[in-house]
Design an enzyme around this catalytic site. Structure first.
Site, PDB file in Angstrom:
ATOM      1  N   PRO A  19      -4.897  11.917  43.885  1.00 60.16           N
ATOM      2  CA  PRO A  19      -4.283  12.404  42.649  1.00 60.16           C
ATOM      3  C   PRO A  19      -5.321  12.988  41.689  1.00 60.16           C
ATOM      4  CG  PRO A  19      -4.195   9.989  42.760  1.00 60.16           C
ATOM      5  CD  PRO A  19      -4.874  10.446  44.007  1.00 60.16           C
TER       6      PRO A  19
ATOM      7  N   GLY B  67     -12.207  10.697  36.941  1.00 60.49           N
ATOM      8  CA  GLY B  67     -13.043   9.540  37.306  1.00 60.49           C
ATOM      9  C   GLY B  67     -13.089   9.219  38.776  1.00 60.49           C
TER      10      GLY B  67
ATOM     11  N   GLY C 163     -13.395  11.547  41.251  1.00 55.88           N
ATOM     12  CA  GLY C 163     -14.032  12.613  42.027  1.00 55.88           C
ATOM     13  C   GLY C 163     -13.094  13.712  42.476  1.00 55.88           C
TER      14      GLY C 163
ATOM     15  N   SER D 233     -12.621  16.595  41.144  1.00 55.56           N
ATOM     16  CA  SER D 233     -13.241  17.928  41.102  1.00 55.56           C
ATOM     17  C   SER D 233     -14.208  18.100  42.270  1.00 55.56           C
ATOM     18  CB  SER D 233     -13.930  18.166  39.758  1.00 55.56           C
ATOM     19  OG  SER D 233     -14.990  17.259  39.576  1.00 55.56           O
TER      20      SER D 233
ATOM     21  N   ASP E  30     -21.234  12.639  43.131  1.00 47.30           N
ATOM     22  CA  ASP E  30     -19.814  12.838  43.464  1.00 47.30           C
ATOM     23  C   ASP E  30     -19.651  13.743  44.679  1.00 47.30           C
ATOM     24  OD1 ASP E  30     -19.508  11.444  41.133  1.00 47.30           O
ATOM     25  OD2 ASP E  30     -18.099  12.840  40.200  1.00 47.30           O
TER      26      ASP E  30
HETATM   27  C1  MEV Z   1     -19.126  11.298  37.204  1.00 47.60           C
HETATM   28  O1  MEV Z   1     -18.280  10.882  38.251  1.00 47.60           O
HETATM   29  C2  MEV Z   1     -20.443  10.593  37.301  1.00 47.60           C
HETATM   30  C3  MEV Z   1     -21.451  10.970  36.235  1.00 47.60           C
HETATM   31  O2  MEV Z   1     -22.578  10.104  36.413  1.00 47.60           O
HETATM   32  C4  MEV Z   1     -21.886  12.407  36.321  1.00 47.60           C
HETATM   33  C5  MEV Z   1     -22.753  12.683  37.528  1.00 47.60           C
HETATM   34  O3  MEV Z   1     -23.406  11.777  38.052  1.00 47.60           O
HETATM   35  O4  MEV Z   1     -22.793  13.851  37.930  1.00 47.60           O
HETATM   36  C6  MEV Z   1     -20.907  10.708  34.836  1.00 47.60           C
END
Ligand code: MEV
Length: 342
Positions: A110, A114, A116, A118, A161
């Protein structure tokens, strides 16, 4: 007659040929934000993917994003998505002016902030384009392309990510701050463990969150340097607790400590703190925000089905969306390309 057959063959290839690709979602167990500044992080891919199909048709670049998502997610991310695709095409050597592409996004991951979404979509798009253009790219190259795309979403991403989205598994990741290759390796756990991922429903902007931490760190090193040092020792302890000791109570305690550090660097919010506390009250071994923060998702360690269910149901009763999954299921591996090239 032979010309007609040739024409029809080319026509059918043009209409029906398509490239396909997938990328995993992820949950960061330790070290988000700190990882951008060279502290190691621990991330687990989750068994949900973004799936993409790419066709060379029409004029220009058209995206059909049919992922199930948090309300507003696709709208909020549209400009960043456009930039990310342009970045990808550029480093893949495809002329933006000439490109005529239809990109369809679906899959069962979904569109929550947070987890991943993207990075998974960037990996999936890169794989699908590579297949459509018969580029035969390695996972390493796909990961590099997705990293380039991630810059549109995260500004200065660590690469954690897209690495999880490309390779899957449970991963120890460290960004190379001198610009050389990042280091990462698969971690092994004695057995898989249940977790839940709770979504606040608030769509967050990772780019803003990452930039905010960098700015505050620069302005206030007296406060931030010790926090970054604590985050570094914590992630090494967590690795030991997961891999060597398989001490889940300790893993949970470290997750709680990690959440406090994330609160200290000001990336949590009231909705995340609420869900983290709710999970702990329901007996989760530990809980923390996961990913960029400022909304998005939290993760709770809930070993055994019964505890997982209790925590998940408590959140669902209050109207929050929850994913039930496990960490330590897969070894780090390559996603095999779904090849339907005609
Ligand atoms: C985002 O999922 C994780 C962050 O640490 C950004 C990154 O590591 O690229 C906030």
């Amino acid at each position: 007659m032979t010309h007609l057959f040739k024409f029809l063959e080319l026509y059918f290839i043009w209409v029906f040929s398509m490239g396909r690709g997938s990328g995993f979602g992820k949950v960061i167990l330790f070290g988000e934000h700190f990882v951008v500044h060279g502290v190691p992080g621990i991330v687990s891919a989750i068994d949900l993917t973004v799936d993409v199909e790419v066709k060379r048709v029409g004029e220009g670049i058209h995206v059909r994003d049919e992922r199930k998502g948090a309300r507003g997610y696709a709208e909020r991310k549209r400009t960043q998505q456009k930039e990310s695709i342009e970045r990808m095409l550029k480093i893949m050597g495809i002329d933006l002016e000439e490109a005529s592409l239809e990109i369809w996004l679906g899959g069962n991951l979904p569109g929550f902030s947070g987890i991943g979404a993207s990075a998974a979509s960037s990996v999936a798009i890169a794989r699908a384009i590579a297949e459509e253009f018969e580029m035969n790219l390695s996972d390493e190259r796909i990961n590099e392309i997705a990293y380039e795309a991630e810059k549109a979403y995260a500004g200065t991403p660590s690469g954690i990510d897209n690495t999880a989205a490309t390779y899957g598994g449970l991963i120890w990741f460290r960004k190379n701050l001198s610009g050389g290759p990042n280091t990462f390796e698969g971690l092994n756990m004695k057995e898989p463990v249940e977790i839940i991922i709770g979504n606040t429903g608030v769509v967050a902007d990772t780019k803003e969150m990452v930039a905010g931490v960098a700015e505050r760190k620069k302005k206030n090193p007296e406060k931030y340097d010790p926090l970054f040092n604590q985050a570094e020792s914590l992630v090494f302890e967590a690795r030991k607790a997961l891999e060597e000791e398989f001490d889940l109570r300790k893993v949970g305690r470290l997750m709680n400590e990690n959440h406090s550090l994330l609160q200290d660097v000001e990336v949590s919010c009231k909705e995340l703190d609420y869900l983290v506390n709710l999970a702990r009250e329901q007996g989760a071994f530990g809980a923390k925000l996961t990913g960029g923060g400022g909304g998005g998702c939290m993760v709770a360690l809930t070993p055994e089905k019964e505890l997982q269910e209790a925590v998940a149901t408590a959140m669902e009763k209050e109207g929050f969306k929850v994913l039930r999954t496990k960490i330590g299921v897969q070894k780090i591996r390559k996603i095999s390309l779904i090849s339907n090239k005609k």
